[in-house]
Design a protein around this motif. Structure first.
Motif, PDB file in Angstrom:
ATOM      1  N   GLU A   1     -22.714  11.872   6.745  1.00  0.00           N
ATOM      2  CA  GLU A   1     -22.901  11.728   5.298  1.00  0.00           C
ATOM      3  C   GLU A   1     -21.600  12.009   4.533  1.00  0.00           C
ATOM      4  O   GLU A   1     -21.415  11.522   3.414  1.00  0.00           O
ATOM      5  CB  GLU A   1     -24.027  12.641   4.792  1.00  0.00           C
ATOM      6  CG  GLU A   1     -23.812  14.137   5.025  1.00  0.00           C
ATOM      7  CD  GLU A   1     -24.402  14.609   6.347  1.00  0.00           C
ATOM      8  OE1 GLU A   1     -24.691  15.818   6.450  1.00  0.00           O
ATOM      9  OE2 GLU A   1     -24.583  13.776   7.249  1.00  0.00           O
ATOM     10  N   SER A   2     -20.698  12.779   5.136  1.00  0.00           N
ATOM     11  CA  SER A   2     -19.435  13.096   4.460  1.00  0.00           C
ATOM     12  C   SER A   2     -18.459  11.929   4.478  1.00  0.00           C
ATOM     13  O   SER A   2     -17.448  11.952   3.764  1.00  0.00           O
ATOM     14  CB  SER A   2     -18.781  14.326   5.108  1.00  0.00           C
ATOM     15  OG  SER A   2     -18.341  14.026   6.428  1.00  0.00           O
ATOM     16  N   ILE A   3     -18.735  10.901   5.290  1.00  0.00           N
ATOM     17  CA  ILE A   3     -17.828   9.749   5.388  1.00  0.00           C
ATOM     18  C   ILE A   3     -18.562   8.436   5.150  1.00  0.00           C
ATOM     19  O   ILE A   3     -18.063   7.366   5.498  1.00  0.00           O
ATOM     20  CB  ILE A   3     -17.114   9.710   6.758  1.00  0.00           C
ATOM     21  CG1 ILE A   3     -18.137   9.718   7.914  1.00  0.00           C
ATOM     22  CG2 ILE A   3     -16.145  10.873   6.895  1.00  0.00           C
ATOM     23  CD1 ILE A   3     -17.487   9.507   9.286  1.00  0.00           C
ATOM     24  N   ALA A   4     -19.738   8.503   4.531  1.00  0.00           N
ATOM     25  CA  ALA A   4     -20.527   7.293   4.301  1.00  0.00           C
ATOM     26  C   ALA A   4     -19.755   6.280   3.464  1.00  0.00           C
ATOM     27  O   ALA A   4     -19.889   5.061   3.664  1.00  0.00           O
ATOM     28  CB  ALA A   4     -21.843   7.655   3.615  1.00  0.00           C
ATOM     29  N   ASP A   5     -18.923   6.750   2.550  1.00  0.00           N
ATOM     30  CA  ASP A   5     -18.181   5.829   1.686  1.00  0.00           C
ATOM     31  C   ASP A   5     -17.129   5.034   2.455  1.00  0.00           C
ATOM     32  O   ASP A   5     -16.697   3.972   2.007  1.00  0.00           O
ATOM     33  CB  ASP A   5     -17.508   6.598   0.546  1.00  0.00           C
ATOM     34  CG  ASP A   5     -16.521   7.638   1.051  1.00  0.00           C
ATOM     35  OD1 ASP A   5     -16.884   8.415   1.953  1.00  0.00           O
ATOM     36  OD2 ASP A   5     -15.393   7.675   0.539  1.00  0.00           O
ATOM     37  N   LEU A   6     -16.712   5.541   3.620  1.00  0.00           N
ATOM     38  CA  LEU A   6     -15.717   4.812   4.407  1.00  0.00           C
ATOM     39  C   LEU A   6     -16.288   3.516   4.966  1.00  0.00           C
ATOM     40  O   LEU A   6     -15.544   2.572   5.241  1.00  0.00           O
ATOM     41  CB  LEU A   6     -15.180   5.687   5.540  1.00  0.00           C
ATOM     42  CG  LEU A   6     -14.362   6.914   5.103  1.00  0.00           C
ATOM     43  CD1 LEU A   6     -13.913   7.710   6.321  1.00  0.00           C
ATOM     44  CD2 LEU A   6     -13.157   6.494   4.266  1.00  0.00           C
ATOM     45  N   ALA A   7     -17.608   3.468   5.141  1.00  0.00           N
ATOM     46  CA  ALA A   7     -18.239   2.228   5.600  1.00  0.00           C
ATOM     47  C   ALA A   7     -18.056   1.123   4.561  1.00  0.00           C
ATOM     48  O   ALA A   7     -17.805  -0.039   4.897  1.00  0.00           O
ATOM     49  CB  ALA A   7     -19.715   2.460   5.886  1.00  0.00           C
ATOM     50  N   ALA A   8     -18.163   1.493   3.291  1.00  0.00           N
ATOM     51  CA  ALA A   8     -17.964   0.515   2.228  1.00  0.00           C
ATOM     52  C   ALA A   8     -16.524   0.014   2.192  1.00  0.00           C
ATOM     53  O   ALA A   8     -16.254  -1.101   1.724  1.00  0.00           O
ATOM     54  CB  ALA A   8     -18.336   1.126   0.877  1.00  0.00           C
TER      55      ALA A   8
END
Length: 300
Positions: A61-68
């Motif tokens: 959850e701490s790196i979910a934005d990296l998927a975007a």
């Protein structure tokens, strides 16, 4: 032995024809991408069309934005064998082998040699040294089968010189130096290139973590109280200074070079201040360097 070219930070540039040695998409596995250098590296490398980037952290959850941003997200704890093995297996299942491993996960546990709890030291070595070594062990069989690969270990200028109140952290980074030098020679016959990135002061959460750790380890009225206070002040001043420190994107740029260039360097020292300090320590010797430190780490 290093040469001046080993310590030159490459200029910022996009991919150029012929820069990447591999014609097909390369899978890049990066540890510790929740913040700082790892996050910056994942964001930079994910922009490249010739790479598939796997960004990892203990909590996805701490790196979910990296998927975007184009990265694939995996859970990976470098202190947990099952977690490390599962992450490598997932990349290998999709790509055959891990094309490049960026061993970035690490943190600083600060305190004097006498006062620091050795359990805290062991935890630091589990992340900074043993996790790094185990990740290399896990990806190397696939790289050897493929006849190519890259391993980029993120060390520190702290593996080339030592500041007081950081002995155990520096010891972990000296260990990374030794492991990287040995691995570079051992893996070369199999087509695996190994590089070491040695950042100076980088403006990330590292400084806050280190300062908090020092506060927790130090006895407020103990024999090293004045030294601990001076060290805390020096650390804060250094990380605030634009002359002494740099942003994590500066390190991401050299990681990009180490992963993609057809002739990666053995070492990359990052920040002008780090280059000056490393070479000064080498040239002037221990006693003179101690004299410099005494002027910097005086009690407030």
């Amino acid at each position: 032995m290093t040469t001046p070219s080993d310590h030159t930070t490459p200029s910022d540039s996009s991919a150029r024809p012929g820069q990447v040695a591999d014609a097909k998409t390369t899978a890049v596995l990066i540890t510790g991408t929740s913040s700082g250098i790892g996050r910056a590296a994942a964001l930079r490398l994910a922009r490249r069309s010739d790479l598939t980037v796997y960004a990892t952290a203990r909590r996805t959850e701490s790196i979910a934005d990296l998927a975007a941003a184009g990265a694939r997200v995996l859970a990976l704890d470098v202190t947990d064998e099952a977690s490390m093995a599962a992450a490598v297996q997932e990349v290998e299942a999709a790509h055959g082998f891990v094309g490049a491993l960026v061993n970035n996960a690490g943190y600083g546990a600060y305190g004097t040699v006498e006062e620091t709890d050795l359990d805290a030291v062991r935890r630091q070595f589990e992340t900074n040294v043993f996790g790094l070594a185990r990740m290399a062990q896990l990806v190397l069989p696939g790289m050897r089968r493929a006849g190519r690969g890259r391993i980029v270990n993120v060390g520190s200028m702290g593996g080339r010189l030592v500041f007081p109140v950081g002995g155990y952290y520096h010891a972990s980074k000296y260990a990374v130096e030794a492991l990287t030098d040995a691995l570079r020679f051992e893996a070369a016959p199999f087509g695996v290139r190994v590089s070491l990135v040695e950042p100076g002061l980088i403006r990330t959460e590292f400084a806050t973590t280190a300062a908090g750790n020092l506060a927790g380890q130090a006895a407020p009225s103990g024999p090293y109280a004045a030294l601990n206070q001076a060290a805390d002040q020096q650390m804060a001043q250094g990380y605030r200074s634009p002359l002494m420190s740099a942003r994590p994107e500066a390190v991401a740029r050299v990681i990009d070079h180490a992963v993609t260039n057809s002739r990666p360097r053995t070492r990359y020292v990052v920040t002008p201040a780090a280059k000056v300090l490393v070479h000064t320590r080498r040239l002037i010797g221990g006693r003179a360097f101690d004299a410099i430190l005494r002027t910097q780490f005086r009690a407030a």
